[in-house]
Design a protein around this motif. Structure first.
Motif, mmCIF file in Angstrom:
data_model
loop_
_atom_site.group_PDB
_atom_site.id
_atom_site.type_symbol
_atom_site.label_atom_id
_atom_site.label_comp_id
_atom_site.label_asym_id
_atom_site.label_seq_id
_atom_site.Cartn_x
_atom_site.Cartn_y
_atom_site.Cartn_z
ATOM 1 N N TYR A 1 0.812 -1.221 0.000
ATOM 2 C CA TYR A 1 0.000 0.000 0.000
ATOM 3 C C TYR A 1 0.847 1.274 0.000
ATOM 4 C CZ TYR A 1 -4.296 -2.614 0.717
ATOM 5 O OH TYR A 1 -5.376 -3.458 0.554
ATOM 6 N N ASN A 2 2.173 1.111 -0.089
ATOM 7 C CA ASN A 2 3.071 2.271 -0.142
ATOM 8 C C ASN A 2 2.825 3.235 1.022
ATOM 9 O OD1 ASN A 2 4.420 1.493 -2.547
ATOM 10 N ND2 ASN A 2 2.677 2.223 -3.746
ATOM 11 N N SER A 3 2.635 2.655 2.219
ATOM 12 C CA SER A 3 2.459 3.430 3.458
ATOM 13 C C SER A 3 1.262 4.375 3.411
ATOM 14 C CB SER A 3 3.737 4.235 3.775
ATOM 15 O OG SER A 3 4.842 3.367 3.922
ATOM 16 N N ASN A 4 0.283 4.083 2.544
ATOM 17 C CA ASN A 4 -0.931 4.906 2.462
ATOM 18 C C ASN A 4 -1.896 4.457 3.560
ATOM 19 O OD1 ASN A 4 -3.447 6.055 1.820
ATOM 20 N ND2 ASN A 4 -2.973 6.092 -0.356
ATOM 21 N N TRP A 5 -1.966 5.221 4.641
ATOM 22 C CA TRP A 5 -2.827 4.896 5.781
ATOM 23 C C TRP A 5 -3.930 5.961 5.890
ATOM 24 C CZ3 TRP A 5 -3.372 0.502 8.288
ATOM 25 C CH2 TRP A 5 -4.051 0.468 9.508
ATOM 26 N N ASP A 6 -4.827 5.942 4.916
ATOM 27 C CA ASP A 6 -5.928 6.902 4.845
ATOM 28 C C ASP A 6 -6.984 6.530 5.883
ATOM 29 O OD1 ASP A 6 -8.252 8.309 4.165
ATOM 30 O OD2 ASP A 6 -7.789 8.292 2.035
ATOM 31 N N THR A 7 -7.332 7.449 6.765
ATOM 32 C CA THR A 7 -8.313 7.177 7.820
ATOM 33 C C THR A 7 -9.684 7.769 7.496
ATOM 34 O OG1 THR A 7 -7.611 9.151 9.041
ATOM 35 C CG2 THR A 7 -6.529 7.071 9.591
ATOM 36 N N HIS B 1 -11.179 7.542 3.713
ATOM 37 C CA HIS B 1 -11.807 6.895 2.567
ATOM 38 C C HIS B 1 -11.674 5.371 2.650
ATOM 39 C CE1 HIS B 1 -10.565 10.960 1.146
ATOM 40 N NE2 HIS B 1 -11.802 10.957 0.660
ATOM 41 N N VAL B 2 -12.779 4.686 2.342
ATOM 42 C CA VAL B 2 -12.736 3.226 2.297
ATOM 43 C C VAL B 2 -11.753 2.772 1.231
ATOM 44 C CG1 VAL B 2 -14.077 1.141 1.795
ATOM 45 C CG2 VAL B 2 -15.079 2.959 3.187
ATOM 46 N N ASN B 3 -11.799 3.403 0.069
ATOM 47 C CA ASN B 3 -10.789 3.173 -0.963
ATOM 48 C C ASN B 3 -9.672 4.192 -0.741
ATOM 49 O OD1 ASN B 3 -9.188 2.935 -3.208
ATOM 50 N ND2 ASN B 3 -10.854 3.055 -4.699
ATOM 51 N N PRO B 4 -8.524 3.777 -0.254
ATOM 52 C CA PRO B 4 -7.467 4.746 0.082
ATOM 53 C C PRO B 4 -6.842 5.417 -1.116
ATOM 54 C CG PRO B 4 -6.637 2.507 0.275
ATOM 55 C CD PRO B 4 -8.107 2.394 -0.004
ATOM 56 N N PHE B 5 -7.220 4.992 -2.327
ATOM 57 C CA PHE B 5 -6.618 5.551 -3.534
ATOM 58 C C PHE B 5 -7.611 6.383 -4.336
ATOM 59 C CE2 PHE B 5 -4.334 1.625 -2.520
ATOM 60 C CZ PHE B 5 -3.053 2.125 -2.374
ATOM 61 N N THR B 6 -8.637 6.910 -3.675
ATOM 62 C CA THR B 6 -9.624 7.728 -4.383
ATOM 63 C C THR B 6 -9.012 9.010 -4.927
ATOM 64 O OG1 THR B 6 -10.261 8.709 -2.253
ATOM 65 C CG2 THR B 6 -11.587 6.867 -3.064
ATOM 66 N N GLN B 7 -7.952 9.488 -4.305
ATOM 67 C CA GLN B 7 -7.329 10.735 -4.734
ATOM 68 C C GLN B 7 -6.203 10.514 -5.739
ATOM 69 O OE1 GLN B 7 -8.825 13.495 -3.727
ATOM 70 N NE2 GLN B 7 -10.193 12.192 -2.525
ATOM 71 N N GLY B 8 -5.961 9.279 -6.125
ATOM 72 C CA GLY B 8 -4.889 9.005 -7.080
ATOM 73 C C GLY B 8 -5.030 7.607 -7.641
ATOM 74 N N SER B 9 -4.223 7.311 -8.659
ATOM 75 C CA SER B 9 -4.291 5.998 -9.303
ATOM 76 C C SER B 9 -3.406 5.004 -8.558
ATOM 77 C CB SER B 9 -3.832 6.112 -10.762
ATOM 78 O OG SER B 9 -2.490 6.568 -10.819
ATOM 79 N N GLY C 1 -7.967 -1.196 -2.471
ATOM 80 C CA GLY C 1 -9.148 -0.366 -2.666
ATOM 81 C C GLY C 1 -10.188 -0.961 -3.581
ATOM 82 N N LYS C 2 -9.816 -1.923 -4.420
ATOM 83 C CA LYS C 2 -10.739 -2.524 -5.383
ATOM 84 C C LYS C 2 -11.572 -3.601 -4.695
ATOM 85 C CE LYS C 2 -10.852 -1.726 -9.143
ATOM 86 N NZ LYS C 2 -11.681 -0.719 -9.850
ATOM 87 N N ASP C 3 -12.904 -3.485 -4.828
ATOM 88 C CA ASP C 3 -13.786 -4.461 -4.197
ATOM 89 C C ASP C 3 -13.724 -5.805 -4.910
ATOM 90 O OD1 ASP C 3 -15.256 -2.337 -5.922
ATOM 91 O OD2 ASP C 3 -16.416 -4.172 -6.258
#
Length: 420
Positions: free
Chosen positions: A89-95, A97-105, A230-232
């Protein structure tokens, strides 16, 4: 006086030499009295003592090494729980959004193996699925709804760390998102009360919340999702909810590409359903032609009618098989080297008016058989995997592999089973 002193010294030296000689004679006499048998026995005992000393030293060294290895493994396991799938996850710890990559690809790996052996059912009740994964009333239902009563205990499906503890009035209601070291994230929605906290490390089967009816819900149930980067993913592809176990110890995520390029379809397994996102101007007929299927098949799998109005971004499911992709002449020219390289797997079709040419490309298919050659059987009363294997000239193991089930799975009357 000096003479007397010298005489005394000489006497002492003479007496000492005499005593040493007597002691040596006594020692030699004792040694001579020991029989050869006793001497051999003493030598053997001495060798055994030395061997035991060496063995004990080796055991102690091995024990220390094992203790260090166990300590290292515990340290690694603790670190994996503190930073679950951090490299993936490249240290992406978004608290938020359920999909932590909504702001980027996000660049999905070609494939990724997910360890499912530690799975625990999120509820203790007898499992009853009230709503399946897939399109529902012009929107995508990204999880599975499990029946429960308000206040029932909800448990963590795998070891992990809670990333989100939040509330969404028009969606999940009170919900939790847990990231797991195996790369998955699980979502638990419509809760009534939290038991665990954000950033808390939890074990598989540990109570994390109580079930409820909050958010966009018409009755008490648990909305359960499985996601990868992030992909269901359809939870039923991973979990056999009827038996409360994973279909397999390991689940492989596959990322589908067309002509080696990114596309707006994806699939989570090679023999699974892929999803197309509707674009401006597209119709069911257009989508059916594009993916080599029929409008009737699209309607059947998506639960819609032929006259249904499609909205931009709407997910349309289809079976991931040989895919026909419409391209322009420029695209065909650009893809010519790849087409030549994969001549056994791709072939050119006849030109179509106003749409350029069509080329067929394989989409992550592990089976060499075409869909037309696949044989299915509808379960009747008394059928079992052993009987079906004998009837269709195959094995129980092959049937389990083709249908992604266990050999002890209970077959239901009317269930469709692939036999070849």
């Amino acid at each position: 006086m000096k003479i007397q002193y010298l005489l005394a010294i000489c006497f002492c030296m003479t007496f000492g030499v005499s005593v040493d000689a007597d002691c040596q004679k006594k020692n030699d006499k004792v040694i001579q009295q020991i029989s050869p048998e006793n001497a051999a026995r003493l030598d053997k005992q001495a060798a055994e003592l030395m061997a035991n000393y060496v063995t004990d030293t080796k055991i102690v060294s091995e024990s220390i090494a094992m203790a260090k290895l166990e300590e290292y493994n515990r340290h690694v396991a603790t670190e994996n729980l503190m930073f679950p799938a951090d490299e993936l996850y490249n240290s992406n710890w978004d608290t938020i959004h359920v999909n932590p990559f909504t702001q980027g690809s996000v660049d999905f790996p070609e494939s990724y193996t997910i360890d499912c052996r530690s799975f625990v059912m999120p509820i203790d009740n007898k499992i009853r699925i009230t709503s399946k994964y897939g399109p529902r009333r012009r929107r995508m239902h990204r999880g599975i709804d499990l029946d429960l009563q308000k206040g029932d205990t909800v448990r963590a499906a795998f070891d992990g760390k809670i990333r989100i503890k939040s509330y969404e009035r028009k969606g999940y209601g009170y919900y939790l998102v847990i990231r797991h070291p195996n790369g998955l994230e699980t979502v638990y929605g419509h809760l009534s009360k939290f038991i665990a906290n954000e950033n808390q490390i939890v074990k598989a089967g540990q109570p994390i919340a109580l079930g409820g009816n909050t958010g966009r819900s018409s009755g008490a149930h648990l909305h359960f999702e499985t996601r990868f980067l992030g992909k269901d993913i359809n939870p039923a592809e991973i979990i056999d909810f009827e038996n409360g176990l994973p279909h397999r110890d390991e689940y492989v995520f596959h990322n589908i590409k067309i002509n080696g390029k990114k596309s707006n379809i994806y699939s989570t397994s090679s023999n699974s359903i892929a999803v197309h996102r509707v674009r401006s101007g597209e119709t069911l007929s257009h989508i059916a032609r594009k993916y080599g299927t029929t409008v009737d098949a699209l309607c059947r799998i998506n639960g819609i009618t032929k006259t249904a109005k499609l909205s931009i971004g709407q997910p349309i499911q289809f079976y991931a098989k040989q895919v026909t992709v419409e391209t322009t002449s420029k695209d065909v020219k650009q893809n010519e080297p790849e087409k030549t390289k994969n001549a056994n797997n791709a072939s050119a079709a006849k030109p179509a008016s106003n749409t350029g040419k069509k080329i067929e490309v394989p989409v992550e298919n592990t089976s060499s058989q075409s869909q037309e050659n696949q044989v299915y059987h509808r379960i009747q009363s008394g059928d079992n995997l052993f009987n079906l294997a004998n009837k269709y000239g195959t094995t129980v193991e092959k049937l389990c592999e083709l249908n992604n089930i266990q050999n002890n799975t209970i077959l239901k009357i009317g269930q469709k089973i692939r036999c070849s």
